[in-house]
Design a protein around this motif. Sequence first.
Motif, PDB file in Angstrom:
ATOM      1  N   GLY A  61       7.081   2.583   2.734  1.00  0.00           N
ATOM      2  CA  GLY A  61       7.421   1.170   2.747  1.00  0.00           C
ATOM      3  C   GLY A  61       6.316   0.283   3.266  1.00  0.00           C
ATOM      4  N   GLU A  62       5.244   0.879   3.808  1.00  0.00           N
ATOM      5  CA  GLU A  62       4.161   0.097   4.393  1.00  0.00           C
ATOM      6  C   GLU A  62       3.155  -0.402   3.364  1.00  0.00           C
ATOM      7  N   ARG A  63       3.283   0.012   2.103  1.00  0.00           N
ATOM      8  CA  ARG A  63       2.427  -0.500   1.040  1.00  0.00           C
ATOM      9  C   ARG A  63       3.162  -0.394  -0.286  1.00  0.00           C
ATOM     10  N   LEU A  64       2.778  -1.257  -1.226  1.00  0.00           N
ATOM     11  CA  LEU A  64       3.348  -1.227  -2.568  1.00  0.00           C
ATOM     12  C   LEU A  64       2.610  -0.202  -3.414  1.00  0.00           C
ATOM     13  N   LEU A  65       3.356   0.543  -4.217  1.00  0.00           N
ATOM     14  CA  LEU A  65       2.744   1.490  -5.141  1.00  0.00           C
ATOM     15  C   LEU A  65       2.883   1.040  -6.590  1.00  0.00           C
TER      16      LEU A  65
END
Length: 467
Positions: A61-65
């Motif tokens: 959840g700490e970065r968009l993929l």
Amino acid sequence: MSQKNETPVLLLSLLITLALIGGGLWWLGRRLNINPLPDITQSNGTEARIPATLQDRFSTGERLLTQTASRDKEAGVTAIANQNYNEAVRAFEASLRETRNDPEALVYLNNARIAEQPAYTIAVSVPLATSIEPALEILRGVAQAQEEVNQQGGINGVPLRVLIISDDNNVETVRQVAESLVQNESVLGVVGHFGSEATLAGAEIYNQQGLVMISPTSTSVQLSGQGNYTFRTVPSDRFTATALASYLLDETGEQAAVVYYNAGSDYSTSLKNQFTTALTTGGGQVVEEVDVSDASFNADRSLTQAAQRGAQALVLTTNTPTLDQALQVIRANNRQLPLLGGDSLYNPRVLEVGQADAEGMVVAVPWIISSNLQSPFVQSSQSLWGGDVNWRTAMAYDAAAVLIEGLRQNPTREGLRQALSDPSFEVEGATGMVRFLSSGDRNQPMQLTVIQPGTRSGYGFDFVPVR
């Protein structure tokens, strides 16, 4: 005071100053999200590190993929990176109200709700950057399973956290991902990978290091018996080939087929070989094999050659990366010869691009929603996502359900393997009861679908059960 007595005091002061500076830099890095190696908290409170070379591929959840996102989704990711979980929950809930069928947002929402509580972690590895639609279909199955188990209180009271990985369906990348996951003790099981060649590459590492992997989409017969830690919820190519060969011989009465395949794909080559065996055993024959990955491939020319060889049917065992070549064959055939295809052809682009040229084409799949409209899974999935799901979502849900039940019995890596290997192991999934053979395969027949005019897909044509 003498210089001798001052020295210890000065050293102590220096150490305190350095500690304060270091603490301040650490706090600033956390606030600005510049920590180069994000932490993933294990259920026992220890931390595991992701290699810097892979960090952009991993996220709880700490970065968009995914490539695009709403403002609320971006806000949620920023909030999780800053450990502001209440704000993350609010943002992801708002994002899902706008785009309810976004599985990445739902996974991050459930992870944000967990916050820093102890949790059991599983990973799901999909090709988000290279095959976005199949990747999202797989993620929906895992996200739905996570949503349901956490809403029910977790696994024996412990919530389930999901780590999403973008692996490009690339063999070398998958090897790196697998090496990282086996070293990350917080990860107790893996849903993945997408293509058979990628799954085979990962299986070698998972089996050596003792981490359970369950593939929802890899069908190559080479996966059978790969090791004690390799399972799959999708039937192998042997089942698909038998279903297609039987239909060709028994329903159409035709016996001579041309098979199109991708020589660079383990899945495609496996299905081609299995179909050839099944057709020959039944009294038919493959009069020609056409490699669509060859630089000289031409659909029109291949059909001319097929006619010269007396072909009575065309069989597409191509994979997702060669879908365009398969569509060229469908268009060039113009409904002249019967068309059959493997599960990779169960793709909305076949309906969208193929249109009337694809009408009557028979495709084998492990599950189809129109045959299961009243099942609890279908009812829940339609309520959750606001529309239909396909076999990849159902098989991914089954893979996650298997891991959940295994962890409920014994929440360790080895305990999970023992649970799934027990001949009495079973769990109710989206597609019925899930049980495994000693090879790690699932013993389940394929279903045949046919493309007919319809309104369900929105493209004017639908996949419907053959019978």
